[in-house]
Design a protein around this motif. Structure first.
Motif, PDB file in Angstrom:
ATOM      1  N   GLU A  22       0.827  -1.205   0.000  1.00 34.24           N
ATOM      2  CA  GLU A  22       0.000   0.000   0.000  1.00 34.24           C
ATOM      3  C   GLU A  22       0.868   1.264   0.000  1.00 34.24           C
ATOM      4  OE1 GLU A  22      -3.196   0.078  -0.555  1.00 34.24           O
ATOM      5  OE2 GLU A  22      -3.239  -2.098  -0.621  1.00 34.24           O
ATOM      6  N   LYS A  25       1.992   1.936  -3.460  1.00 32.26           N
ATOM      7  CA  LYS A  25       0.932   2.537  -4.287  1.00 32.26           C
ATOM      8  C   LYS A  25       0.804   4.042  -4.006  1.00 32.26           C
ATOM      9  CE  LYS A  25      -2.992   0.082  -4.228  1.00 32.26           C
ATOM     10  NZ  LYS A  25      -3.904  -0.959  -3.665  1.00 32.26           N
ATOM     11  N   ASP A  50      -0.122  -2.736  -9.655  1.00 31.00           N
ATOM     12  CA  ASP A  50      -0.767  -1.708  -8.807  1.00 31.00           C
ATOM     13  C   ASP A  50      -0.027  -0.371  -8.920  1.00 31.00           C
ATOM     14  OD1 ASP A  50      -2.532  -3.568  -7.852  1.00 31.00           O
ATOM     15  OD2 ASP A  50      -1.671  -3.685  -5.826  1.00 31.00           O
ATOM     16  N   THR A 191      -3.966  -7.312   7.696  1.00 31.53           N
ATOM     17  CA  THR A 191      -3.108  -7.898   6.656  1.00 31.53           C
ATOM     18  C   THR A 191      -2.893  -9.379   7.009  1.00 31.53           C
ATOM     19  OG1 THR A 191      -0.989  -7.587   7.774  1.00 31.53           O
ATOM     20  CG2 THR A 191      -1.819  -5.716   6.481  1.00 31.53           C
ATOM     21  N   GLN A 214      -4.282   0.458   3.818  1.00 31.62           N
ATOM     22  CA  GLN A 214      -4.344   1.709   3.040  1.00 31.62           C
ATOM     23  C   GLN A 214      -4.254   2.921   3.954  1.00 31.62           C
ATOM     24  OE1 GLN A 214      -6.226  -1.011   2.636  1.00 31.62           O
ATOM     25  NE2 GLN A 214      -7.502  -0.897   0.819  1.00 31.62           N
ATOM     26  N   ALA A 217      -0.779   3.340   5.229  1.00 31.10           N
ATOM     27  CA  ALA A 217       0.106   3.842   4.162  1.00 31.10           C
ATOM     28  C   ALA A 217      -0.084   5.351   3.949  1.00 31.10           C
ATOM     29  CB  ALA A 217      -0.175   3.088   2.868  1.00 31.10           C
TER      30      ALA A 217
END
Ligand SMILES: NC(=O)c1ccc[n+]([C@@H]2O[C@H](COP(=O)([O-])OP(=O)(O)OC[C@H]3O[C@@H](n4cnc5c(N)ncnc54)[C@H](OP(=O)(O)O)[C@@H]3O)[C@@H](O)[C@H]2O)c1
Length: 291
Positions: A22, A25, A50, A191, A214, A217
């Motif tokens: 994440e 990303k 991703d 996770t 997310q 992150a």
């Protein structure tokens, strides 16, 4: 002849899944090169897709970070691709729940190898270049576990204590160099870590609500960009840290132990029997000196 241009890259370890994936990303939204490191080439290929979809240029590298020459392998990979490590995200890590005397010693030492030794080696390898360029920095994944000793997850908690102490000291040393070191200390995150480590079967982690990878992150990246020393994502993690600071060790340590142990875990006394059957009754536990 002018030397070939070297481009800055965000290097993320543990990028094949979970928090590392994440963060990769989120970093990719800046549009630059993102180097993705983990052991599983298949999962890395999915993570690379991703990163590309998020606007970054992915560079997957399948590498076991516990190998002694991992920093040099990574350095060579960067050089071959005309990249320099501008931001290092140390997210690769694992833990194990259970009595330290009952879990395999080699696997517990492996936690030191990855969570401490590999993280330290990579950090010390890439920091001097960042300082010379006066930019970039390191994001290290700590945990709320870094704030207390953790009976029945002793090695994991101790490894995160190291990560927070090391990162905090570096943050102070590097003030006014243009380089930031940020420690991120989440509570339970949804996770695979929780299942793989066995922590997900402990009452402590079953009770506490989980934050998404997310969210961790986003907050980690924002905190790092703002030059923060410590990022604690979410209210649950903040409350856990506050509670652990207020409770005396005589209450906190048995409480953490009780919430992390399960009755069918092997008893730490070495009998090989489940804890519940070996020292199930409080009186018996005291009598045998188990607690
Ligand atoms: N999840 C939580 O509740 C939580 C809470 C607080 C802190 N943290 C910390 O956050 C970090 C990320 O956790 P997560 O939840 O994202 O865990 P995860 O989903 O289990 O991901 C761990 C990552 O580390 C990689 N990895 C493991 N061993 C490796 C090795 N020897 N060499 C290279 N890569 C390796 C894994 O990929 P491969 O298996 O493909 O190598 C994977 O990409 C860890 O440091 C963890 O301690 C997690």
């Amino acid at each position: 002849m002018t030397p070939p241009e070297v481009r800055p890259a965000v290097v993320v370890t543990g990028a094949s899944r979970g928090i590392g994936r994440e963060i990769a990303k989120v970093a990719a939204r800046d549009g630059g090169a993102v180097v993705l490191v983990a052991r599983s080439a298949v999962d890395l290929a999915a993570a690379a897709a991703d990163v590309r979809a998020a606007g970054g240029e992915p560079f997957p590298l399948a590498l076991d970070l516990t190998a002694a020459d991992a920093p040099m392998s990574l350095e060579n990979f960067l050089a071959q691709n005309g990249l320099a490590c501008d931001v290092l995200v140390n997210s690769a890590g694992y833990g194990m729940r259970g009595a330290a005397t009952a879990l395999p010693a080699a696997d517990q030492v492996g936690i030191v190898d990855l969570n401490i030794r590999a993280l330290t080696a990579l950090t010390l390898h890439f920091l001097p270049g960042m300082v010379a360029r006066k930019r970039g920095g390191v994001i290290n994944l700590g945990s709320v576990a870094s704030f207390v000793p953790g009976p029945y997850m002793a090695l994991y908690y101790a490894s995160k204590g190291f990560v927070r102490s090391f990162s905090t000291a570096l943050h102070q040393e590097l003030r006014r160099t243009g380089v930031t070191v940020t420690c991120v200390a989440p509570g339970p995150v949804a996770t695979e870590f929780l299942e793989r480590s066995g922590a997900g079967r402990a009452r402590l982690f079953q009770y506490l609500p989980k934050i998404s990878a997310q969210d961790v992150a986003e907050q980690a990246w924002r905190g790092f960009k703002a030059g923060r020393r410590l990022v604690v994502p979410g209210a649950v993690a903040k409350l856990a840290i506050l509670t652990s600071a207020l409770l005396p060790s005589a209450i906190l340590l048995p409480l953490v132990g009780k919430l992390q142990r399960r009755g069918n875990d092997p008893c730490p006394c070495g009998s090989g029997r489940p804890f519940r059957k070996c020292h199930g009754a409080t009186g018996l536990r005291r009598l045998r000196g188990c607690e």
